[in-house]
Design a protein around this motif. Structure first.
Motif, PDB file in Angstrom:
ATOM      1  N   SER A   1       0.846  -1.189   0.000  1.00  0.00           N
ATOM      2  CA  SER A   1       0.000   0.000   0.000  1.00  0.00           C
ATOM      3  C   SER A   1       0.886   1.246   0.000  1.00  0.00           C
ATOM      4  CB  SER A   1      -0.906   0.004   1.240  1.00  0.00           C
ATOM      5  OG  SER A   1      -1.744   1.139   1.255  1.00  0.00           O
ATOM      6  N   ALA A   2       0.736   2.079  -1.029  1.00  0.00           N
ATOM      7  CA  ALA A   2       1.556   3.290  -1.187  1.00  0.00           C
ATOM      8  C   ALA A   2       0.658   4.519  -1.244  1.00  0.00           C
ATOM      9  CB  ALA A   2       2.409   3.186  -2.447  1.00  0.00           C
ATOM     10  N   LEU A   3      -0.259   4.638  -0.281  1.00  0.00           N
ATOM     11  CA  LEU A   3      -1.337   5.630  -0.357  1.00  0.00           C
ATOM     12  C   LEU A   3      -1.197   6.791   0.618  1.00  0.00           C
ATOM     13  CD1 LEU A   3      -4.309   3.079  -0.558  1.00  0.00           C
ATOM     14  CD2 LEU A   3      -2.964   4.016  -2.439  1.00  0.00           C
ATOM     15  N   ALA A   4       0.006   7.013   1.161  1.00  0.00           N
ATOM     16  CA  ALA A   4       0.206   8.117   2.109  1.00  0.00           C
ATOM     17  C   ALA A   4       0.436   9.417   1.350  1.00  0.00           C
ATOM     18  CB  ALA A   4       1.374   7.810   3.035  1.00  0.00           C
ATOM     19  N   TYR A   5      -0.557   9.814   0.561  1.00  0.00           N
ATOM     20  CA  TYR A   5      -0.395  10.925  -0.374  1.00  0.00           C
ATOM     21  C   TYR A   5      -0.362  12.287   0.307  1.00  0.00           C
ATOM     22  CZ  TYR A   5      -5.489  10.909   0.207  1.00  0.00           C
ATOM     23  OH  TYR A   5      -6.759  10.918   0.744  1.00  0.00           O
ATOM     24  N   LYS A   6      -0.738  12.356   1.598  1.00  0.00           N
ATOM     25  CA  LYS A   6      -0.738  13.635   2.306  1.00  0.00           C
ATOM     26  C   LYS A   6       0.585  13.914   3.024  1.00  0.00           C
ATOM     27  CE  LYS A   6      -4.976  15.379   1.793  1.00  0.00           C
ATOM     28  NZ  LYS A   6      -5.252  16.733   1.303  1.00  0.00           N
ATOM     29  N   ASN A   7       1.446  12.920   3.129  1.00  0.00           N
ATOM     30  CA  ASN A   7       2.693  13.106   3.868  1.00  0.00           C
ATOM     31  C   ASN A   7       3.790  13.573   2.918  1.00  0.00           C
ATOM     32  OD1 ASN A   7       5.210  12.645   5.326  1.00  0.00           O
ATOM     33  ND2 ASN A   7       3.938  11.557   6.801  1.00  0.00           N
ATOM     34  N   THR A   8       4.357  14.734   3.208  1.00  0.00           N
ATOM     35  CA  THR A   8       5.359  15.333   2.321  1.00  0.00           C
ATOM     36  C   THR A   8       6.787  15.121   2.806  1.00  0.00           C
ATOM     37  OG1 THR A   8       5.168  17.455   3.493  1.00  0.00           O
ATOM     38  CG2 THR A   8       3.736  17.112   1.569  1.00  0.00           C
ATOM     39  N   SER A   9       6.968  14.341   3.885  1.00  0.00           N
ATOM     40  CA  SER A   9       8.312  14.152   4.427  1.00  0.00           C
ATOM     41  C   SER A   9       9.075  13.036   3.732  1.00  0.00           C
ATOM     42  CB  SER A   9       8.255  13.849   5.923  1.00  0.00           C
ATOM     43  OG  SER A   9       7.772  12.542   6.150  1.00  0.00           O
ATOM     44  N   GLY A  10       8.430  12.308   2.846  1.00  0.00           N
ATOM     45  CA  GLY A  10       9.074  11.207   2.143  1.00  0.00           C
ATOM     46  C   GLY A  10       8.051  10.410   1.374  1.00  0.00           C
ATOM     47  N   SER A  11       8.491   9.293   0.828  1.00  0.00           N
ATOM     48  CA  SER A  11       7.580   8.379   0.139  1.00  0.00           C
ATOM     49  C   SER A  11       7.382   7.179   1.048  1.00  0.00           C
ATOM     50  CB  SER A  11       8.187   7.948  -1.203  1.00  0.00           C
ATOM     51  OG  SER A  11       7.459   6.881  -1.764  1.00  0.00           O
ATOM     52  N   TRP A  12       6.197   7.049   1.605  1.00  0.00           N
ATOM     53  CA  TRP A  12       5.945   6.028   2.622  1.00  0.00           C
ATOM     54  C   TRP A  12       5.058   4.919   2.080  1.00  0.00           C
ATOM     55  CZ3 TRP A  12       8.974   6.457   6.760  1.00  0.00           C
ATOM     56  CH2 TRP A  12       9.515   7.712   7.053  1.00  0.00           C
ATOM     57  N   VAL A  13       5.516   3.690   2.277  1.00  0.00           N
ATOM     58  CA  VAL A  13       4.845   2.500   1.757  1.00  0.00           C
ATOM     59  C   VAL A  13       4.774   1.463   2.874  1.00  0.00           C
ATOM     60  CG1 VAL A  13       4.930   0.671   0.009  1.00  0.00           C
ATOM     61  CG2 VAL A  13       5.787   2.952  -0.538  1.00  0.00           C
ATOM     62  N   VAL A  14       3.672   0.717   2.945  1.00  0.00           N
ATOM     63  CA  VAL A  14       3.599  -0.398   3.893  1.00  0.00           C
ATOM     64  C   VAL A  14       3.382  -1.699   3.136  1.00  0.00           C
ATOM     65  CG1 VAL A  14       2.745   0.968   5.832  1.00  0.00           C
ATOM     66  CG2 VAL A  14       1.117  -0.169   4.309  1.00  0.00           C
ATOM     67  N   ALA A  15       3.777  -2.782   3.773  1.00  0.00           N
ATOM     68  CA  ALA A  15       3.548  -4.108   3.208  1.00  0.00           C
ATOM     69  C   ALA A  15       3.209  -5.071   4.340  1.00  0.00           C
ATOM     70  CB  ALA A  15       4.772  -4.614   2.447  1.00  0.00           C
ATOM     71  N   SER A  16       2.360  -6.031   4.051  1.00  0.00           N
ATOM     72  CA  SER A  16       2.032  -7.091   5.004  1.00  0.00           C
ATOM     73  C   SER A  16       2.428  -8.418   4.391  1.00  0.00           C
ATOM     74  CB  SER A  16       0.532  -7.081   5.331  1.00  0.00           C
ATOM     75  OG  SER A  16      -0.250  -7.189   4.148  1.00  0.00           O
ATOM     76  N   MET A  17       3.081  -9.262   5.189  1.00  0.00           N
ATOM     77  CA  MET A  17       3.550 -10.563   4.710  1.00  0.00           C
ATOM     78  C   MET A  17       2.983 -11.670   5.581  1.00  0.00           C
ATOM     79  SD  MET A  17       7.308  -9.083   3.958  1.00  0.00           S
ATOM     80  CE  MET A  17       6.867  -7.750   5.069  1.00  0.00           C
ATOM     81  N   ILE A  18       2.282 -12.599   4.975  1.00  0.00           N
ATOM     82  CA  ILE A  18       1.731 -13.723   5.728  1.00  0.00           C
ATOM     83  C   ILE A  18       2.853 -14.666   6.141  1.00  0.00           C
ATOM     84  CG2 ILE A  18       0.257 -15.769   5.564  1.00  0.00           C
ATOM     85  CD1 ILE A  18      -1.625 -14.077   3.842  1.00  0.00           C
ATOM     86  N   GLY A  19       3.806 -14.899   5.257  1.00  0.00           N
ATOM     87  CA  GLY A  19       4.978 -15.693   5.604  1.00  0.00           C
ATOM     88  C   GLY A  19       4.920 -17.115   5.101  1.00  0.00           C
ATOM     89  N   LYS A  20       6.088 -17.732   5.085  1.00  0.00           N
ATOM     90  CA  LYS A  20       6.197 -19.094   4.571  1.00  0.00           C
ATOM     91  C   LYS A  20       5.636 -20.112   5.554  1.00  0.00           C
ATOM     92  CE  LYS A  20       9.567 -19.831   1.919  1.00  0.00           C
ATOM     93  NZ  LYS A  20      10.912 -19.974   1.325  1.00  0.00           N
TER      94      LYS A  20
END
Length: 502
Positions: free
Chosen positions: A309-328
């Motif tokens: 998810s790369a939807l932090a469009y209001k934050n101007t301090s950087g490019s913020w992305v999150v990810a969730s991993m279920i795992g092996k």
């Protein structure tokens, strides 16, 4: 300190915070320690727990009940509105649910919206009351006010495109452009288009079946570049370049730290090839690709069920992305297994921050058990779904929010969350219309006194308030558009701040 000077100091502080806040506060960068998931009781509805491995705050914001599912719509679709005062969750067999975006209380089930697909509700990025969707029945593009419930037909997309087939965003659905002006969609599996709201212009992409692959060309944040099946197209619908992608897997369109449109994805291709791993970034302007979370960075290769998810469009301090991993192994006992991560996507210095275990293994619920982590517009909160491993595993799926350390001091563009003396004030909207309603909520106090002052320090209003009497009708005060100062006094201390009246 006199009131005028105090007002000036508070105003500078709150406007400086804005949405330019560094989200790394209190977090550790590029940590490769194996922080094993520990047993943790499921929090009660609207209650919080501390993640034992990472120390972050996790709040449960839904109460699905045994056998039921309430969770994010999807990682690539923003759950919160522009000022984060409202949000949308999805209840399986129950529809879209509108919640208060700050205290997470349920408002209503949105039975009056029928999007082409459950994931295709798009908040306006500036107006907090507006969202857009393509109506499933008549295929009109609708502008919808969630407060008044008013619907405005912006375009008959079926008529404009002469489409006789299913009309929707299709597979790999993404948000509209960052100014909420451009929306991409497909007509069946034969054509794909974008519609520009301010001009009413329809543009068809030079892509033909069978390469459509039931997927629409989706706009990057700029609204000038579009992604479709490993390729970039311009705003005339023409091919620009290929990206170094072996296969389109889970992804999200956003921006890199250099400001360029970017395609963030999972790439589980051969380890010997470039740009593979749990999180990869592709610069849509230059074609360059970057491995962010990958084996060559010291992470496991490769975790299953990663969403981005790369939807932090209001934050101007950087490019913020999150990810969730279920795992092996899906047990949270190894690096990245059942984890949530936050990334500052600066091509010159990528930083990864692990922010919690989501505790969902999806075994009982398959797709509906996937976390689908979604970052908020300010980036200070991360929404996810979980069936909560442990004694609650497999009983239900509820929605949770990681409230990052940076969230505690965030000032929203149209509302404020201020913490002081173990008490928190939620005040919105801010700015507010001189004839509007000001909403005020205090977390740890049933009664409090709210006062409003002009810039000279003259008191304009004092009102005793509580949880059932928490609104002020500004139309009764005859205020002029200007900056004002407020104070709140309660048994746990005083909170002061600034209010802009328009």
């Amino acid at each position: 300190m006199n009131r005028s000077l105090l007002f000036f100091t508070i105003f500078i502080f709150t406007t400086t915070l804005g949405f330019g806040q560094d989200l790394s506060i209190g977090l550790q960068a590029n940590d490769l320690t194996n922080r094993k998931m520990q047993p943790l009781a499921k929090p009660g509805y609207l209650q919080t727990v501390k993640d034992p491995a990472f120390g972050t705050t996790i709040r449960r914001i839904s109460d699905a009940g045994n056998g039921n599912i309430i969770k994010p719509m999807y990682s690539t679709v923003q759950a919160w509105n522009a000022d984060e005062t409202l949000m949308i969750l999805y209840k399986v067999n129950g529809g879209h649910q509108l919640l208060n975006g700050t205290d997470y209380t349920f408002i209503r089930t949105m039975t009056d919206v029928t999007p082409a697909d459950i994931e295709e509700l798009f908040w306006d990025t500036n107006d907090p009351e507006i969202l857009y969707y393509i109506n499933k029945a008549d295929r009109n593009l609708i502008k919808y006010n969630v407060v008044s419930k008013n619907k405005e037909v912006l375009a008959d997309l079926a008529a404009l495109t002469n489409c006789k087939e299913v009309l929707e965003s299709g597979n790999d659905v993404q948000m509209m452009s960052a100014n909420s002006n451009v929306i991409g969609f497909r007509c069946g599996n034969s054509k794909t288009f974008y519609y520009e709201i301010d001009t009413g212009k329809i543009t068809e992409f030079n892509i033909t079946a069978p390469t459509i692959n039931y997927t629409a060309a989706m706009p990057g944040p700029s609204g000038e570049l579009f992604f479709h099946e490993r390729k970039v197209y311009d705003d005339k619908g023409n091919f620009v370049r290929d990206l170094n992608i072996a296969k389109t897997e889970h992804s999200s369109l956003g921006k890199l730290g250099n400001g360029n449109d970017a395609y963030f994805q999972v790439s589980f291709k051969a380890q010997s090839q470039p740009c593979s791993g749990n999180l990869v970034a592709h610069d849509m302007v230059t074609g360059a690709c970057y491995s962010i979370i990958s084996q060559d960075k010291g992470y496991n290769y490769s975790q299953n069920g990663t969403h981005v998810s790369a939807l932090a469009y209001k934050n101007t301090s950087g490019s913020w992305v999150v990810a969730s991993m279920i795992g092996k192994n899906e047990d949270g006992q190894s690096l990245l297994d059942q984890e949530l991560v936050l990334v500052n996507a600066d091509p010159s210095d990528f930083k990864v921050y692990r922010i919690g275990h989501h505790r969902s293994d999806e075994r009982e619920y398959d797709y509906w058990g996937e976390p689908h982590a979604t970052i908020s517009p300010s980036g200070t909160r991360v929404l996810f779904g979980s069936d909560w491993s442990g004694t609650e595993d497999g009983k239900s799926v509820d929605a949770y929010v990681v409230e990052l350390p940076a969230y505690k001091t965030t000032t929203l563009s149209r509302g404020e969350i201020i913490e002081s003396n173990n008490n928190s004030l939620i005040l919105y909207p801010n700015p507010v219309s001189k004839t509007g309603i000001l909403n005020i909520s205090v977390s740890n106090q049933e009664t409090y006194t709210f006062s409003l002052f002009d810039i000279s320090g003259q008191q304009l209003l004092t009102k005793n308030m509580n949880s059932s009497d928490n609104q002020i009708d500004l139309s009764k005060l005859s205020l002029s558009p200007a900056l004002y100062m407020y104070s709140l006094k309660s048994g746990t201390g005083d909170i002061t701040g600034s209010l802009l009246v328009e």
